[in-house]
Design an enzyme around this catalytic site. Sequence first.
Site, PDB file in Angstrom:
ATOM      1  CB  CYS A 137      -0.721  -0.054   1.158  1.00  0.00           C
ATOM      2  SG  CYS A 137      -2.089   1.467   1.320  1.00  0.00           S
ATOM      3  CB  CYS A 140      -0.733   2.652   4.108  1.00  0.00           C
ATOM      4  SG  CYS A 140      -2.110   1.889   3.422  1.00  0.00           S
ATOM      5  CG  ASP A 141       3.184   1.388   4.365  1.00  0.00           C
ATOM      6  OD1 ASP A 141       2.840   1.869   5.356  1.00  0.00           O
ATOM      7  OD2 ASP A 141       2.977  -0.085   4.119  1.00  0.00           O
TER       8      ASP A 141
HETATM    9  P1  FAD Z   1     -10.396  -5.671   6.609  1.00  0.00           P
HETATM   10  O1  FAD Z   1      -9.121  -4.663   7.537  1.00  0.00           O
HETATM   11  O2  FAD Z   1      -9.631  -6.426   5.613  1.00  0.00           O
HETATM   12  O3  FAD Z   1     -10.770  -6.623   7.615  1.00  0.00           O
HETATM   13  C1  FAD Z   1     -11.616  -7.597   7.231  1.00  0.00           C
HETATM   14  C2  FAD Z   1     -12.267  -8.384   8.383  1.00  0.00           C
HETATM   15  O4  FAD Z   1     -13.024  -9.405   7.928  1.00  0.00           O
HETATM   16  C3  FAD Z   1     -10.901  -9.302   9.353  1.00  0.00           C
HETATM   17  O5  FAD Z   1     -11.264  -8.946  10.453  1.00  0.00           O
HETATM   18  C4  FAD Z   1     -11.183 -10.856   8.995  1.00  0.00           C
HETATM   19  O6  FAD Z   1     -10.971 -11.652   9.745  1.00  0.00           O
HETATM   20  C5  FAD Z   1     -12.775 -10.668   8.713  1.00  0.00           C
HETATM   21  N1  FAD Z   1     -13.287 -11.692   7.653  1.00  0.00           N
HETATM   22  C6  FAD Z   1     -12.912 -12.315   6.556  1.00  0.00           C
HETATM   23  N2  FAD Z   1     -13.713 -13.207   6.269  1.00  0.00           N
HETATM   24  C7  FAD Z   1     -14.664 -13.655   7.314  1.00  0.00           C
HETATM   25  C8  FAD Z   1     -15.543 -14.667   7.566  1.00  0.00           C
HETATM   26  N3  FAD Z   1     -15.552 -15.558   6.640  1.00  0.00           N
HETATM   27  N4  FAD Z   1     -16.227 -14.512   8.745  1.00  0.00           N
HETATM   28  C9  FAD Z   1     -15.657 -13.618   9.490  1.00  0.00           C
HETATM   29  N5  FAD Z   1     -14.896 -12.659   9.501  1.00  0.00           N
HETATM   30  C10 FAD Z   1     -14.187 -12.553   8.259  1.00  0.00           C
HETATM   31  N6  FAD Z   1      -4.896   1.909   5.305  1.00  0.00           N
HETATM   32  C11 FAD Z   1      -4.651   3.210   5.828  1.00  0.00           C
HETATM   33  O7  FAD Z   1      -5.652   4.196   5.920  1.00  0.00           O
HETATM   34  N7  FAD Z   1      -3.520   3.756   6.505  1.00  0.00           N
HETATM   35  C12 FAD Z   1      -2.436   2.801   6.436  1.00  0.00           C
HETATM   36  O8  FAD Z   1      -1.347   2.955   6.878  1.00  0.00           O
HETATM   37  C13 FAD Z   1      -2.592   1.473   5.893  1.00  0.00           C
HETATM   38  N8  FAD Z   1      -1.632   0.627   5.675  1.00  0.00           N
HETATM   39  C14 FAD Z   1      -1.745  -0.693   5.404  1.00  0.00           C
HETATM   40  C15 FAD Z   1      -0.762  -1.570   5.385  1.00  0.00           C
HETATM   41  C16 FAD Z   1      -0.853  -2.728   4.698  1.00  0.00           C
HETATM   42  C17 FAD Z   1       0.216  -3.859   4.899  1.00  0.00           C
HETATM   43  C18 FAD Z   1      -2.297  -3.206   4.271  1.00  0.00           C
HETATM   44  C19 FAD Z   1      -2.224  -4.577   3.574  1.00  0.00           C
HETATM   45  C20 FAD Z   1      -3.138  -2.227   4.091  1.00  0.00           C
HETATM   46  C21 FAD Z   1      -3.032  -1.014   4.587  1.00  0.00           C
HETATM   47  N9  FAD Z   1      -4.181   0.008   4.854  1.00  0.00           N
HETATM   48  C22 FAD Z   1      -4.088   1.224   5.150  1.00  0.00           C
HETATM   49  C23 FAD Z   1      -5.471  -0.542   4.133  1.00  0.00           C
HETATM   50  C24 FAD Z   1      -6.241  -0.832   5.183  1.00  0.00           C
HETATM   51  O9  FAD Z   1      -5.852  -1.718   6.162  1.00  0.00           O
HETATM   52  C25 FAD Z   1      -7.695  -1.491   4.587  1.00  0.00           C
HETATM   53  O10 FAD Z   1      -8.215  -0.482   3.564  1.00  0.00           O
HETATM   54  C26 FAD Z   1      -8.626  -1.837   5.750  1.00  0.00           C
HETATM   55  O11 FAD Z   1      -8.169  -2.541   6.762  1.00  0.00           O
HETATM   56  C27 FAD Z   1     -10.060  -2.406   5.285  1.00  0.00           C
HETATM   57  O12 FAD Z   1     -10.804  -2.309   6.362  1.00  0.00           O
HETATM   58  P2  FAD Z   1     -12.122  -3.424   6.305  1.00  0.00           P
HETATM   59  O13 FAD Z   1     -12.525  -3.280   7.659  1.00  0.00           O
HETATM   60  O14 FAD Z   1     -12.670  -3.069   5.129  1.00  0.00           O
HETATM   61  O15 FAD Z   1     -11.403  -4.937   6.073  1.00  0.00           O
END
Ligand code: FAD
Length: 322
Positions: A137, A140-141
């Site tokens: 990302c 992000c980084d």
């Molecule tokens: P996710 O964070 O992907 O969470 C998904 C959740 O769903 C998890 O808890 C998982 O366990 C759960 N899940 C999946 N399948 C199931 C299932 N079948 N049953 C129950 N639960 C399930 N964004 C920023 O704004 N700033 C940053 O600095 C940043 N750094 C990042 C660094 C990295 C390495 C990465 C990979 C991403 C980064 N991002 C950053 C992006 C950010 O992390 C994502 O946009 C954000 O986490 C998305 O949130 P979400 O809640 O949609 O999903």
Amino acid sequence: MATEHKTKVLILGSGPAGCTAAIYAARASLSPILVHGLQPGGQLTITTDVENYPGFAETIQGPWLMQQMEAQAAHVGTTIIADTIVSVDLSKRPFVAIGDSGDRYVGDTLIIATGAQAKWLGLDSEKQFQGFGVSACATCDGFFFRGKEVAVIGGGNTAVEEALYLTNHATKVTLVHRRDQLRSEKILQQRLFANPKIVVVWDHVADQVLGTAEPPGVTGLRIAHAKTGAKRDLKLDGVFVAIGHTPNTQIFKGQLDMDGEGYLVTRPGTTFTNVPGVFACGDVQDKVYRQAVTAAGTGCMAALDAEKFLAHAALPHAAAAD
Ligand code: FAD
Ligand code: NAP
């Protein structure tokens, strides 16, 4: 023994979208149940410094931020359960989800916040340096690579956008692509080729991320020619893998509308899916912004949408107590 959990609002996923939906649903007295999934806290738990989540003047840690979000959700009245949903029945309300544990979750509404996963190359060295110079990302980084040299791997729109974005921080960006042609849109390609800070290395794949264990950090990237296998080392400080994302939507296939890449389709400006009472928020329905703050924002929208839906729909209630 398998247990049945009933709620007005069942939330799948504990990333920023799921936790925010839980905070809003709990504060609306809807007693939500949130199911963690395999990655408690979501994608931010695999990164270190987070500098773009509003509200924190100092750099914070991704895992810490997610602990706080979950604690806040619990504090206002969310029941949080460590389980992973393996199947759902969305054919009628209340909706039913079955956990890996065998437990049965019954919800008047369902908020899907199962996120997405960056695709990785699958190299051991890539895993070793994740958060220490290897990232998926740039938004992000990228800031951590001010005045440094980085590589971006991939040839699609994401890779080209990440490379262009990184020129705001890095002194040199090397785009490594496995073919001799980019997949990205022409306009992005034109910008890429016109940027003096970007060098494209064609027909090469990443072979190994090079670095030091103490302190942990990337020092280079070994690349191999896709046709001859000839290897050479690039000296650099960071590697951005940009080979695509996969939304976590397998369990909804055939039950909810998805686009060609498997992202859930929501009605524009809302979190409504094609099934009334099922809402989607965060990265599972967003392949454009993919940020913690946008995921949290749509998590809030999903809870508000669910609350309105419950207020207006005549439902056979799943929740035991009103
Ligand atoms: P996710 O964070 O992907 O969470 C998904 C959740 O769903 C998890 O808890 C998982 O366990 C759960 N899940 C999946 N399948 C199931 C299932 N079948 N049953 C129950 N639960 C399930 N964004 C920023 O704004 N700033 C940053 O600095 C940043 N750094 C990042 C660094 C990295 C390495 C990465 C990979 C991403 C980064 N991002 C950053 C992006 C950010 O992390 C994502 O946009 C954000 O986490 C998305 O949130 P979400 O809640 O949609 O999903
Ligand atoms: P993508 O279009 O699938 O491109 C992935 C790229 O990574 C391809 O160039 C692919 O190479 C390469 N790749 C895949 N696996 C690889 C591996 N194991 N090793 C090395 N390289 C590998 O993914 P994306 O760029 O993330 O885009 C996803 C979708 O979002 C697309 O529809 C895209 O248009 C859209 N998007 C749009 C915008 C925008 O409109 N501004 C921005 C970002 C994303 P090959 O080319 O050889 O297959």
